[in-house]
Write a protein that holds these residues in place. Sequence first.
Motif, PDB file in Angstrom:
ATOM      1  N   LEU A  38      11.134  -7.063   7.197  1.00 58.54           N
ATOM      2  CA  LEU A  38       9.700  -7.335   6.833  1.00 58.54           C
ATOM      3  C   LEU A  38       8.832  -8.301   7.939  1.00 58.54           C
ATOM      4  O   LEU A  38       7.781  -8.112   8.269  1.00 58.54           O
ATOM      5  CB  LEU A  38       9.783  -8.310   5.505  1.00 58.54           C
ATOM      6  CG  LEU A  38       9.853  -7.340   4.211  1.00 58.54           C
ATOM      7  CD1 LEU A  38      10.170  -8.182   2.956  1.00 58.54           C
ATOM      8  CD2 LEU A  38       8.519  -6.437   4.035  1.00 58.54           C
ATOM      9  N   TRP A  49      -1.042  -7.466   6.052  1.00 58.38           N
ATOM     10  CA  TRP A  49      -1.061  -7.994   4.744  1.00 58.38           C
ATOM     11  C   TRP A  49      -2.634  -7.979   4.122  1.00 58.38           C
ATOM     12  O   TRP A  49      -3.505  -8.378   4.851  1.00 58.38           O
ATOM     13  CB  TRP A  49      -0.675  -9.584   4.733  1.00 58.38           C
ATOM     14  CG  TRP A  49      -0.814 -10.039   3.116  1.00 58.38           C
ATOM     15  CD1 TRP A  49       0.194 -10.110   2.253  1.00 58.38           C
ATOM     16  CD2 TRP A  49      -1.845 -10.792   2.618  1.00 58.38           C
ATOM     17  NE1 TRP A  49       0.149 -10.480   1.007  1.00 58.38           N
ATOM     18  CE2 TRP A  49      -1.290 -11.102   1.159  1.00 58.38           C
ATOM     19  CE3 TRP A  49      -3.002 -11.143   2.831  1.00 58.38           C
ATOM     20  CZ2 TRP A  49      -1.978 -11.633   0.088  1.00 58.38           C
ATOM     21  CZ3 TRP A  49      -3.807 -11.802   1.765  1.00 58.38           C
ATOM     22  CH2 TRP A  49      -3.336 -12.106   0.802  1.00 58.38           C
ATOM     23  N   SER A 104       2.428  -2.454  -1.808  1.00 53.52           N
ATOM     24  CA  SER A 104       2.093  -2.965  -0.547  1.00 53.52           C
ATOM     25  C   SER A 104       3.280  -2.286   0.220  1.00 53.52           C
ATOM     26  O   SER A 104       4.353  -2.565  -0.057  1.00 53.52           O
ATOM     27  CB  SER A 104       1.915  -4.333  -0.398  1.00 53.52           C
ATOM     28  OG  SER A 104       2.189  -4.677   0.800  1.00 53.52           O
ATOM     29  N   ALA A 114       5.996  -4.981   0.575  1.00 52.17           N
ATOM     30  CA  ALA A 114       6.409  -5.441  -0.863  1.00 52.17           C
ATOM     31  C   ALA A 114       7.747  -4.497  -1.101  1.00 52.17           C
ATOM     32  O   ALA A 114       7.435  -3.214  -1.468  1.00 52.17           O
ATOM     33  CB  ALA A 114       5.627  -5.616  -1.922  1.00 52.17           C
ATOM     34  N   TRP A 115       8.766  -4.656  -0.849  1.00 48.04           N
ATOM     35  CA  TRP A 115       9.767  -3.976  -0.940  1.00 48.04           C
ATOM     36  C   TRP A 115      10.756  -4.293  -2.386  1.00 48.04           C
ATOM     37  O   TRP A 115      11.222  -5.376  -2.622  1.00 48.04           O
ATOM     38  CB  TRP A 115      11.024  -3.955   0.154  1.00 48.04           C
ATOM     39  CG  TRP A 115      10.329  -3.644   1.437  1.00 48.04           C
ATOM     40  CD1 TRP A 115       9.056  -3.205   1.580  1.00 48.04           C
ATOM     41  CD2 TRP A 115      10.828  -3.506   2.694  1.00 48.04           C
ATOM     42  NE1 TRP A 115       8.677  -2.892   2.794  1.00 48.04           N
ATOM     43  CE2 TRP A 115       9.866  -3.279   3.675  1.00 48.04           C
ATOM     44  CE3 TRP A 115      12.095  -4.297   3.271  1.00 48.04           C
ATOM     45  CZ2 TRP A 115      10.174  -3.213   5.030  1.00 48.04           C
ATOM     46  CZ3 TRP A 115      12.403  -4.259   4.590  1.00 48.04           C
ATOM     47  CH2 TRP A 115      11.130  -3.881   5.638  1.00 48.04           C
ATOM     48  N   TYR A 142       8.939  -9.493  -0.339  1.00 50.79           N
ATOM     49  CA  TYR A 142       7.510  -9.344   0.218  1.00 50.79           C
ATOM     50  C   TYR A 142       7.282 -10.303   1.328  1.00 50.79           C
ATOM     51  O   TYR A 142       7.770 -11.634   1.214  1.00 50.79           O
ATOM     52  CB  TYR A 142       6.718  -9.495  -0.802  1.00 50.79           C
ATOM     53  CG  TYR A 142       6.513 -10.700  -1.845  1.00 50.79           C
ATOM     54  CD1 TYR A 142       5.373 -11.791  -1.068  1.00 50.79           C
ATOM     55  CD2 TYR A 142       7.269 -10.993  -2.673  1.00 50.79           C
ATOM     56  CE1 TYR A 142       5.200 -12.686  -2.136  1.00 50.79           C
ATOM     57  CE2 TYR A 142       7.073 -12.209  -3.515  1.00 50.79           C
ATOM     58  CZ  TYR A 142       6.206 -13.148  -3.237  1.00 50.79           C
ATOM     59  OH  TYR A 142       5.803 -14.349  -3.801  1.00 50.79           O
ATOM     60  N   ARG A 143       6.287  -9.972   2.071  1.00 53.54           N
ATOM     61  CA  ARG A 143       5.826 -10.901   2.924  1.00 53.54           C
ATOM     62  C   ARG A 143       4.287 -11.299   2.571  1.00 53.54           C
ATOM     63  O   ARG A 143       3.401 -10.419   2.194  1.00 53.54           O
ATOM     64  CB  ARG A 143       5.842 -10.338   4.561  1.00 53.54           C
ATOM     65  CG  ARG A 143       5.371 -11.177   5.717  1.00 53.54           C
ATOM     66  CD  ARG A 143       5.341 -10.434   6.896  1.00 53.54           C
ATOM     67  NE  ARG A 143       4.055  -9.680   7.352  1.00 53.54           N
ATOM     68  CZ  ARG A 143       4.012  -8.816   8.141  1.00 53.54           C
ATOM     69  NH1 ARG A 143       5.025  -8.363   8.900  1.00 53.54           N
ATOM     70  NH2 ARG A 143       2.759  -8.194   8.556  1.00 53.54           N
ATOM     71  N   ASP A 144       3.953 -12.764   2.571  1.00 54.63           N
ATOM     72  CA  ASP A 144       2.824 -13.286   2.126  1.00 54.63           C
ATOM     73  C   ASP A 144       1.790 -13.416   3.336  1.00 54.63           C
ATOM     74  O   ASP A 144       2.119 -13.060   4.536  1.00 54.63           O
ATOM     75  CB  ASP A 144       3.019 -14.598   1.182  1.00 54.63           C
ATOM     76  CG  ASP A 144       3.233 -15.580   2.001  1.00 54.63           C
ATOM     77  OD1 ASP A 144       3.525 -15.637   3.403  1.00 54.63           O
ATOM     78  OD2 ASP A 144       3.883 -16.602   1.420  1.00 54.63           O
ATOM     79  N   TRP A 161       1.416  -9.643  -9.375  1.00 51.69           N
ATOM     80  CA  TRP A 161       1.888  -8.782  -8.189  1.00 51.69           C
ATOM     81  C   TRP A 161       0.472  -8.475  -7.487  1.00 51.69           C
ATOM     82  O   TRP A 161       0.426  -8.372  -5.952  1.00 51.69           O
ATOM     83  CB  TRP A 161       2.254  -7.461  -8.740  1.00 51.69           C
ATOM     84  CG  TRP A 161       3.746  -7.579  -9.062  1.00 51.69           C
ATOM     85  CD1 TRP A 161       4.689  -8.456  -8.783  1.00 51.69           C
ATOM     86  CD2 TRP A 161       4.437  -6.881 -10.209  1.00 51.69           C
ATOM     87  NE1 TRP A 161       6.015  -8.363  -9.470  1.00 51.69           N
ATOM     88  CE2 TRP A 161       5.666  -7.342 -10.357  1.00 51.69           C
ATOM     89  CE3 TRP A 161       4.156  -5.676 -10.834  1.00 51.69           C
ATOM     90  CZ2 TRP A 161       6.596  -6.767 -11.004  1.00 51.69           C
ATOM     91  CZ3 TRP A 161       5.070  -4.989 -11.851  1.00 51.69           C
ATOM     92  CH2 TRP A 161       6.353  -5.594 -11.706  1.00 51.69           C
ATOM     93  N   ASN A 179       1.291  -7.708  -3.575  1.00 56.47           N
ATOM     94  CA  ASN A 179       2.517  -6.653  -3.865  1.00 56.47           C
ATOM     95  C   ASN A 179       2.112  -5.452  -4.266  1.00 56.47           C
ATOM     96  O   ASN A 179       2.463  -4.394  -3.891  1.00 56.47           O
ATOM     97  CB  ASN A 179       3.618  -7.204  -4.698  1.00 56.47           C
ATOM     98  CG  ASN A 179       4.074  -8.455  -4.187  1.00 56.47           C
ATOM     99  OD1 ASN A 179       3.975  -9.137  -3.118  1.00 56.47           O
ATOM    100  ND2 ASN A 179       4.598  -9.306  -5.150  1.00 56.47           N
TER     101      ASN A 179
END
Length: 247
Positions: free
Chosen positions: A119, A126, A145, A148-149, A179-181, A238, A243
């Motif tokens: 990620l 994002w 997203s 978001a995995w 996930y990456r924010d 989410w 996400n």
Amino acid sequence: MAESFTTTQQQFASYIRDPENTALPKGIEQRRMAIYRDLFFNNFDSTLSTAFPVIKQLHSPDEWQTLVRDFMIQHRCQTPLFVEISKEFISYLKTEWQGDKERPFMPELAHYEWVELGLNIAEAEWSLSQIDQNVDLMTLAYSASPLAWLCIYEYPVQLITTDFQPTDKAEQPVCMMVYRDAQFQIKFTQLNAMSARLFELISNGMTPVDAVTELSEAIPHLSSQAIYNGATGLIRDWVNKGNLHII
């Protein structure tokens, strides 16, 4: 000349991968080859040590070096990018690694450790969908997203340490939302099976209402209203985290 150069390249690569069982390339002295041999091994060792600290801790120094060397010998990487070496290591564990009965969780643990790097280097940007407060979220369509995995494991990979190395699969699948924010931080959230299935269904195009219907049929001991209320809260969370994207 071209064939001779190609042959030398192949001998060079074979020796670097497996110096104990491969002859030195013709015309190259051992001292020079030792520099390349150690350089390549140390680079692989450093890359894998950084990407898989838990797996390294589970092994003695000799076991770890043997594992790294076996990866170099057995696996043929499909990318020239060094940053992708850790992903190739997962492929090796799934296909060429002989494994042992004491650590059957290794391929899944490797993936669990790798997702943070995966990620971090993902090229997607994002983004956040704006929520109209007058719109019922359960009537909308969504897509997941790319940052978001949903990761599902058979072993409790998040608990594995030197003191806990399970040989049996978990009673229930371990579902992790990774996930990456917006701040480029990687977050891990464990989901129950129902929440994971909800995310899977709606991110593949099913409307939340239809997803609730399917979940209600699969989990008859819970009321449809309870599932509906829970789904509404999850979807809002989410979307707020980026996400899920509203289509």
